[in-house]
Scaffold this motif. Structure first.
Motif, PDB file in Angstrom:
ATOM      1  N   SER A  99     -12.760 -16.607 -33.385  1.00  0.00           N
ATOM      2  CA  SER A  99     -12.568 -16.506 -31.940  1.00  0.00           C
ATOM      3  C   SER A  99     -12.970 -15.124 -31.429  1.00  0.00           C
ATOM      4  O   SER A  99     -13.659 -15.002 -30.410  1.00  0.00           O
ATOM      5  CB  SER A  99     -11.105 -16.796 -31.602  1.00  0.00           C
ATOM      6  N   ARG A 100     -12.568 -14.069 -32.143  1.00  0.00           N
ATOM      7  CA  ARG A 100     -12.955 -12.697 -31.748  1.00  0.00           C
ATOM      8  C   ARG A 100     -14.469 -12.526 -31.792  1.00  0.00           C
ATOM      9  O   ARG A 100     -15.062 -11.922 -30.892  1.00  0.00           O
ATOM     10  CB  ARG A 100     -12.291 -11.670 -32.656  1.00  0.00           C
ATOM     11  N   ASP A 101     -15.108 -13.049 -32.843  1.00  0.00           N
ATOM     12  CA  ASP A 101     -16.562 -12.911 -32.969  1.00  0.00           C
ATOM     13  C   ASP A 101     -17.284 -13.618 -31.825  1.00  0.00           C
ATOM     14  O   ASP A 101     -18.219 -13.075 -31.246  1.00  0.00           O
ATOM     15  CB  ASP A 101     -17.049 -13.464 -34.301  1.00  0.00           C
ATOM     16  N   VAL A 102     -16.843 -14.809 -31.510  1.00  0.00           N
ATOM     17  CA  VAL A 102     -17.480 -15.563 -30.426  1.00  0.00           C
ATOM     18  C   VAL A 102     -17.265 -14.852 -29.095  1.00  0.00           C
ATOM     19  O   VAL A 102     -18.190 -14.735 -28.287  1.00  0.00           O
ATOM     20  CB  VAL A 102     -16.979 -17.027 -30.391  1.00  0.00           C
ATOM     21  N   GLN A 103     -16.063 -14.347 -28.881  1.00  0.00           N
ATOM     22  CA  GLN A 103     -15.785 -13.617 -27.644  1.00  0.00           C
ATOM     23  C   GLN A 103     -16.651 -12.354 -27.555  1.00  0.00           C
ATOM     24  O   GLN A 103     -17.191 -12.024 -26.510  1.00  0.00           O
ATOM     25  CB  GLN A 103     -14.312 -13.249 -27.562  1.00  0.00           C
ATOM     26  N   TRP A 104     -16.826 -11.660 -28.682  1.00  0.00           N
ATOM     27  CA  TRP A 104     -17.664 -10.464 -28.755  1.00  0.00           C
ATOM     28  C   TRP A 104     -19.106 -10.794 -28.361  1.00  0.00           C
ATOM     29  O   TRP A 104     -19.800  -9.996 -27.742  1.00  0.00           O
ATOM     30  CB  TRP A 104     -17.589  -9.917 -30.178  1.00  0.00           C
ATOM     31  N   LEU A 105     -19.554 -11.994 -28.715  1.00  0.00           N
ATOM     32  CA  LEU A 105     -20.931 -12.402 -28.436  1.00  0.00           C
ATOM     33  C   LEU A 105     -21.091 -13.062 -27.072  1.00  0.00           C
ATOM     34  O   LEU A 105     -22.167 -13.542 -26.749  1.00  0.00           O
ATOM     35  CB  LEU A 105     -21.400 -13.393 -29.508  1.00  0.00           C
ATOM     36  N   GLU A 106     -20.017 -13.106 -26.304  1.00  0.00           N
ATOM     37  CA  GLU A 106     -20.021 -13.799 -25.017  1.00  0.00           C
ATOM     38  C   GLU A 106     -21.286 -13.482 -24.231  1.00  0.00           C
ATOM     39  O   GLU A 106     -21.617 -12.323 -24.019  1.00  0.00           O
ATOM     40  CB  GLU A 106     -18.795 -13.391 -24.201  1.00  0.00           C
ATOM     41  N   PRO A 107     -22.013 -14.520 -23.819  1.00  0.00           N
ATOM     42  CA  PRO A 107     -23.254 -14.293 -23.061  1.00  0.00           C
ATOM     43  C   PRO A 107     -22.965 -13.690 -21.691  1.00  0.00           C
ATOM     44  O   PRO A 107     -21.834 -13.720 -21.216  1.00  0.00           O
ATOM     45  CB  PRO A 107     -23.853 -15.694 -22.928  1.00  0.00           C
ATOM     46  N   GLY A 108     -24.016 -13.140 -21.085  1.00  0.00           N
ATOM     47  CA  GLY A 108     -23.892 -12.536 -19.763  1.00  0.00           C
ATOM     48  C   GLY A 108     -23.504 -13.561 -18.709  1.00  0.00           C
ATOM     49  O   GLY A 108     -23.464 -14.757 -18.953  1.00  0.00           O
ATOM     50  N   SER A 109     -23.219 -13.100 -17.524  1.00  0.00           N
ATOM     51  CA  SER A 109     -22.794 -13.984 -16.445  1.00  0.00           C
ATOM     52  C   SER A 109     -23.884 -15.004 -16.139  1.00  0.00           C
ATOM     53  O   SER A 109     -25.068 -14.724 -16.189  1.00  0.00           O
ATOM     54  CB  SER A 109     -22.486 -13.163 -15.201  1.00  0.00           C
ATOM     55  N   GLY A 110     -23.461 -16.196 -15.860  1.00  0.00           N
ATOM     56  CA  GLY A 110     -24.388 -17.269 -15.537  1.00  0.00           C
ATOM     57  C   GLY A 110     -24.913 -18.015 -16.744  1.00  0.00           C
ATOM     58  O   GLY A 110     -25.609 -19.012 -16.609  1.00  0.00           O
ATOM     59  N   THR A 111     -24.584 -17.567 -17.962  1.00  0.00           N
ATOM     60  CA  THR A 111     -25.048 -18.232 -19.174  1.00  0.00           C
ATOM     61  C   THR A 111     -23.864 -18.933 -19.821  1.00  0.00           C
ATOM     62  O   THR A 111     -22.802 -18.354 -19.957  1.00  0.00           O
ATOM     63  CB  THR A 111     -25.627 -17.198 -20.173  1.00  0.00           C
TER      64      THR A 111
END
Length: 189
Positions: A99-111
């Motif tokens: 979950s932390r890794d995915v959150q860290w990779l969170e795409p920019g706004s609109g993606t």
């Protein structure tokens, strides 16, 4: 810039790995491919990059969600030299870390995040299976055939860094890290 402070005891604990770590090496290669996408480096500057692009299996496509041009998931940061152990460690990564890794990779706004990545962040069995199969397919098709090159390069770097340390000291060896722009160590007296 990252500042790393080491005391004498820390310096005494510095060790070199004896061999490359297959999961980590594969992750570094994938990160470099993503970072080079669309640049001149992506257009054949490195033979290994061209080979990975040609042989990249469809089953490994989900791995692309875990690497951006600027960030990579930490779950591949494994120093084990045993490939099967590495696969098992990645497959059993705790859900909180996923979950932390995915959150860290969170795409920019609109993606939007892919559905698979959302499921991986929740640690579902199906998403873990996709991750395991993607990692194994990528390794067997892209990294394993290049392993002699990886091993030779690793040992060449090890020899070069040891020579730098022998001739110029530990600080010079540490400062010889490839990305000198972002990491620079300084001695403090």
């Amino acid at each position: 810039m990252i500042r790393i402070e080491l005391d004498v005891a820390d310096m005494g604990r510095i060790r070199f790995a004896v061999a490359p770590a297959p999961i980590l090496e594969g992750a570094i290669a994938l990160f470099e491919l993503r970072a080079a996408a669309g640049t001149n480096a992506a257009r054949g500057r490195h033979d290994w990059q061209a080979r990975i692009r040609r042989t990249f299996p469809e089953a490994a496509r989900p791995l692309g969600d875990l690497f951006t041009p600027r960030k990579a998931a930490y779950l591949f940061d494994l120093l084990t030299q045993e490939t099967d152990i590495g696969f098992d460690v990645v497959a059993s990564t705790p859900t909180a870390q996923l979950s932390r890794d995915v959150q860290w990779l969170e795409p920019g706004s609109g993606t939007r995040r892919s559905a698979w990545l959302h499921e991986l962040a929740r640690g579902t069995t199906a998403a873990r299976h996709v991750l395991d199969q993607a990692l194994r397919a990528y390794h067997h098709r892209c990294i394993a055939p290049l392993w002699p090159y990886v091993t030779n390069t690793f040992h060449g770097e090890l020899t070069r860094r040891a020579a730098t340390m022998r001739s110029h000291g530990v600080l010079a060896m540490l400062n010889d890290i490839r990305d000198r722009k972002s990491t620079r160590l300084h001695s403090s007296h």
